[in-house]
Design a protein around this motif. Structure first.
Motif, PDB file in Angstrom:
ATOM      1  N   LEU A 191      -8.633   1.727 -20.336  1.00  0.00           N
ATOM      2  CA  LEU A 191      -7.871   0.668 -19.676  1.00  0.00           C
ATOM      3  C   LEU A 191      -6.591   0.388 -20.454  1.00  0.00           C
ATOM      4  O   LEU A 191      -6.573  -0.427 -21.372  1.00  0.00           O
ATOM      5  N   ARG A 192      -5.546   1.098 -20.089  1.00  0.00           N
ATOM      6  CA  ARG A 192      -4.222   0.870 -20.707  1.00  0.00           C
ATOM      7  C   ARG A 192      -3.157   1.290 -19.713  1.00  0.00           C
ATOM      8  O   ARG A 192      -3.353   2.186 -18.893  1.00  0.00           O
ATOM      9  N   ASP A 193      -2.009   0.606 -19.771  1.00  0.00           N
ATOM     10  CA  ASP A 193      -0.962   0.944 -18.836  1.00  0.00           C
ATOM     11  C   ASP A 193      -0.110   2.078 -19.383  1.00  0.00           C
ATOM     12  O   ASP A 193      -0.128   2.385 -20.585  1.00  0.00           O
ATOM     13  N   SER A 194       0.615   2.707 -18.494  1.00  0.00           N
ATOM     14  CA  SER A 194       1.393   3.894 -18.852  1.00  0.00           C
ATOM     15  C   SER A 194       2.683   3.546 -19.570  1.00  0.00           C
ATOM     16  O   SER A 194       3.322   4.426 -20.149  1.00  0.00           O
ATOM     17  N   GLY A 195       3.104   2.280 -19.473  1.00  0.00           N
ATOM     18  CA  GLY A 195       4.380   1.900 -20.053  1.00  0.00           C
ATOM     19  C   GLY A 195       5.564   2.281 -19.198  1.00  0.00           C
ATOM     20  O   GLY A 195       6.707   1.964 -19.516  1.00  0.00           O
ATOM     21  N   ASP A 196       5.289   2.940 -18.077  1.00  0.00           N
ATOM     22  CA  ASP A 196       6.348   3.379 -17.169  1.00  0.00           C
ATOM     23  C   ASP A 196       6.595   2.264 -16.158  1.00  0.00           C
ATOM     24  O   ASP A 196       5.745   1.980 -15.316  1.00  0.00           O
ATOM     25  N   GLN A 197       7.756   1.639 -16.235  1.00  0.00           N
ATOM     26  CA  GLN A 197       8.074   0.533 -15.359  1.00  0.00           C
ATOM     27  C   GLN A 197       8.882   0.964 -14.137  1.00  0.00           C
ATOM     28  O   GLN A 197       9.473   0.131 -13.454  1.00  0.00           O
ATOM     29  N   GLY A 198       8.910   2.271 -13.853  1.00  0.00           N
ATOM     30  CA  GLY A 198       9.748   2.767 -12.761  1.00  0.00           C
ATOM     31  C   GLY A 198       9.251   2.317 -11.391  1.00  0.00           C
ATOM     32  O   GLY A 198       8.207   1.760 -11.223  1.00  0.00           O
ATOM     33  N   ILE A 251       0.835  -1.203   0.000  1.00  0.00           N
ATOM     34  CA  ILE A 251       0.000   0.000   0.000  1.00  0.00           C
ATOM     35  C   ILE A 251       0.867   1.249   0.000  1.00  0.00           C
ATOM     36  O   ILE A 251       0.623   2.195  -0.775  1.00  0.00           O
ATOM     37  N   ILE A 252       1.886   1.283   0.844  1.00  0.00           N
ATOM     38  CA  ILE A 252       2.799   2.426   0.854  1.00  0.00           C
ATOM     39  C   ILE A 252       3.502   2.563  -0.486  1.00  0.00           C
ATOM     40  O   ILE A 252       3.596   3.670  -1.051  1.00  0.00           O
ATOM     41  N   ASP A 253       3.992   1.461  -1.041  1.00  0.00           N
ATOM     42  CA  ASP A 253       4.652   1.511  -2.350  1.00  0.00           C
ATOM     43  C   ASP A 253       3.713   2.057  -3.422  1.00  0.00           C
ATOM     44  O   ASP A 253       4.103   2.880  -4.253  1.00  0.00           O
ATOM     45  N   GLY A 254       2.461   1.594  -3.413  1.00  0.00           N
ATOM     46  CA  GLY A 254       1.505   2.037  -4.419  1.00  0.00           C
ATOM     47  C   GLY A 254       1.186   3.514  -4.296  1.00  0.00           C
ATOM     48  O   GLY A 254       1.162   4.247  -5.291  1.00  0.00           O
ATOM     49  N   LEU A 255       0.954   3.972  -3.078  1.00  0.00           N
ATOM     50  CA  LEU A 255       0.640   5.387  -2.876  1.00  0.00           C
ATOM     51  C   LEU A 255       1.825   6.269  -3.260  1.00  0.00           C
ATOM     52  O   LEU A 255       1.652   7.326  -3.881  1.00  0.00           O
ATOM     53  N   GLN A 256       3.028   5.845  -2.915  1.00  0.00           N
ATOM     54  CA  GLN A 256       4.203   6.630  -3.268  1.00  0.00           C
ATOM     55  C   GLN A 256       4.429   6.645  -4.780  1.00  0.00           C
ATOM     56  O   GLN A 256       4.814   7.677  -5.353  1.00  0.00           O
ATOM     57  N   ALA A 257       4.183   5.530  -5.444  1.00  0.00           N
ATOM     58  CA  ALA A 257       4.334   5.489  -6.895  1.00  0.00           C
ATOM     59  C   ALA A 257       3.305   6.379  -7.580  1.00  0.00           C
ATOM     60  O   ALA A 257       3.625   7.086  -8.549  1.00  0.00           O
ATOM     61  N   ILE A 258       2.083   6.356  -7.103  1.00  0.00           N
ATOM     62  CA  ILE A 258       1.033   7.206  -7.674  1.00  0.00           C
ATOM     63  C   ILE A 258       1.399   8.673  -7.519  1.00  0.00           C
ATOM     64  O   ILE A 258       1.233   9.481  -8.439  1.00  0.00           O
ATOM     65  N   ASP A 259       1.909   9.050  -6.346  1.00  0.00           N
ATOM     66  CA  ASP A 259       2.291  10.439  -6.117  1.00  0.00           C
ATOM     67  C   ASP A 259       3.456  10.850  -7.002  1.00  0.00           C
ATOM     68  O   ASP A 259       3.513  11.980  -7.500  1.00  0.00           O
ATOM     69  N   ALA A 260       4.405   9.937  -7.193  1.00  0.00           N
ATOM     70  CA  ALA A 260       5.614  10.272  -7.943  1.00  0.00           C
ATOM     71  C   ALA A 260       5.399  10.254  -9.442  1.00  0.00           C
ATOM     72  O   ALA A 260       5.986  11.075 -10.170  1.00  0.00           O
ATOM     73  N   ARG A 261       4.570   9.328  -9.937  1.00  0.00           N
ATOM     74  CA  ARG A 261       4.472   9.100 -11.374  1.00  0.00           C
ATOM     75  C   ARG A 261       3.089   9.389 -11.931  1.00  0.00           C
ATOM     76  O   ARG A 261       2.899   9.382 -13.157  1.00  0.00           O
ATOM     77  N   GLY A 262       2.104   9.618 -11.083  1.00  0.00           N
ATOM     78  CA  GLY A 262       0.744   9.752 -11.576  1.00  0.00           C
ATOM     79  C   GLY A 262       0.191   8.391 -11.942  1.00  0.00           C
ATOM     80  O   GLY A 262       0.857   7.365 -11.816  1.00  0.00           O
ATOM     81  N   LEU A 283       1.944   1.417 -14.040  1.00  0.00           N
ATOM     82  CA  LEU A 283       0.669   1.926 -13.571  1.00  0.00           C
ATOM     83  C   LEU A 283      -0.284   2.070 -14.747  1.00  0.00           C
ATOM     84  O   LEU A 283       0.134   2.027 -15.914  1.00  0.00           O
ATOM     85  N   LEU A 284      -1.560   2.222 -14.444  1.00  0.00           N
ATOM     86  CA  LEU A 284      -2.545   2.462 -15.489  1.00  0.00           C
ATOM     87  C   LEU A 284      -2.678   3.959 -15.752  1.00  0.00           C
ATOM     88  O   LEU A 284      -2.507   4.781 -14.848  1.00  0.00           O
ATOM     89  N   CYS A 285      -3.002   4.305 -16.996  1.00  0.00           N
ATOM     90  CA  CYS A 285      -3.276   5.695 -17.344  1.00  0.00           C
ATOM     91  C   CYS A 285      -4.687   6.066 -16.891  1.00  0.00           C
ATOM     92  O   CYS A 285      -5.611   5.251 -17.015  1.00  0.00           O
ATOM     93  N   PRO A 286      -4.895   7.267 -16.396  1.00  0.00           N
ATOM     94  CA  PRO A 286      -6.260   7.701 -16.099  1.00  0.00           C
ATOM     95  C   PRO A 286      -7.087   7.715 -17.378  1.00  0.00           C
ATOM     96  O   PRO A 286      -6.569   8.022 -18.462  1.00  0.00           O
ATOM     97  N   PRO A 287      -8.372   7.372 -17.319  1.00  0.00           N
ATOM     98  CA  PRO A 287      -9.194   7.360 -18.528  1.00  0.00           C
ATOM     99  C   PRO A 287      -9.435   8.770 -19.050  1.00  0.00           C
ATOM    100  O   PRO A 287      -9.454   9.733 -18.291  1.00  0.00           O
ATOM    101  N   THR A 288      -9.608   8.868 -20.357  1.00  0.00           N
ATOM    102  CA  THR A 288      -9.890  10.171 -20.954  1.00  0.00           C
ATOM    103  C   THR A 288     -11.296  10.642 -20.610  1.00  0.00           C
ATOM    104  O   THR A 288     -12.201   9.830 -20.370  1.00  0.00           O
ATOM    105  N   HIS A 289     -11.488  11.951 -20.570  1.00  0.00           N
ATOM    106  CA  HIS A 289     -12.810  12.543 -20.357  1.00  0.00           C
ATOM    107  C   HIS A 289     -13.332  13.211 -21.627  1.00  0.00           C
ATOM    108  O   HIS A 289     -14.313  13.956 -21.577  1.00  0.00           O
TER     109      HIS A 289
END
Length: 220
Positions: free
Chosen positions: A213-220, A167-178, A191-197
């Motif tokens: 539903l698509r991933d960001s391609g960012d493996q960081g 959970i900590i890893d996920g929250l930190q990754a979301i904050d760092a990479r979106g 991570l997944l990309c936010p859906p378009t509006h």
């Protein structure tokens, strides 16, 4: 505040029913490392968690596991803080037993909350409860003091320490990479990309799910 005893949190009424996104109520209390104020942990991540009682089987296994993973939480700049209704001296005796029997020292603070002031303010126990025997609640608090995630287990089921770290890893990754963390996400995965509006983008998508539903391609 001159006294180190638990004091009513400053920004929430008793049994506040806290939610994700709320600012964690501040408080000061006695602990196994001395007086502790929650707001003094601002600037780093904090996991605040309650346990039903000292000298109980499940809680003992949790504290052994957490102590053995202390370096993993430190590496994530994440502090641990425990809480129960037991007295400070009960905490001391329990930690001494854990060290002597299992060879691990619990160095993160364990707070005493004999009047349930903190537990009620965080919604860990209701105003009608006389003890916290059914409580095993965890709050994941970010460096700004905001509650970002919560879990609640019954007294007879122990927490998963790997899941707390995830959970900590996920929250930190979301904050760092979106982006968004999918089911079973682990560090190093995309991570997944936010859906378009935008409706035009939906119609232009190459397939029926690619727009949401698509991933960001960012493996960081």
């Amino acid at each position: 505040m001159n006294q180190p005893n638990p004091s009513a949190p400053t920004n929430a009424p008793p049994c506040a029913g806290l939610r994700i996104g709320d600012l964690a109520p501040d408080f000061e209390a006695r602990s196994t490392i001395g007086p502790v104020r929650l707001s003094s942990f601002r600037g780093r991540w904090l996991i605040l968690f309650s346990h039903p009682a000292d000298f109980t089987p499940v809680c003992t296994t949790e504290f052994i596991a957490l102590a053995r993973e202390a370096a993993a939480f430190d590496a994530r700049d994440c502090a641990l803080m425990a809480l129960s209704v037991d007295s400070l001296f009960s905490h001391f005796a329990w930690l001494r037993m854990i060290r002597d029997r299992f060879g691990v020292e619990v160095r993160f603070p364990i707070l005493e909350d004999p009047t349930l002031v903190i537990g009620r303010a965080f919604g860990m126990v209701s105003a009608q409860d006389s003890d916290s025997a059914t409580v095993r609640t965890t709050f994941f608090i970010d460096p700004k003091g905001v509650i970002r995630a919560m879990t609640c287990y019954p007294a007879n089921l122990g927490r998963s320490i790997p899941e707390m770290l995830r959970i900590i890893d996920g929250l930190q990754a979301i904050d760092a990479r979106g982006g968004l963390a999918p089911a079973n996400w682990q560090p190093g995965e995309a991570l997944l990309c936010p859906p378009t509006h935008d409706l035009d983008a939906v119609f232009k998508s190459e397939d029926a799910v690619g727009w949401f539903l698509r991933d960001s391609g960012d493996q960081g």
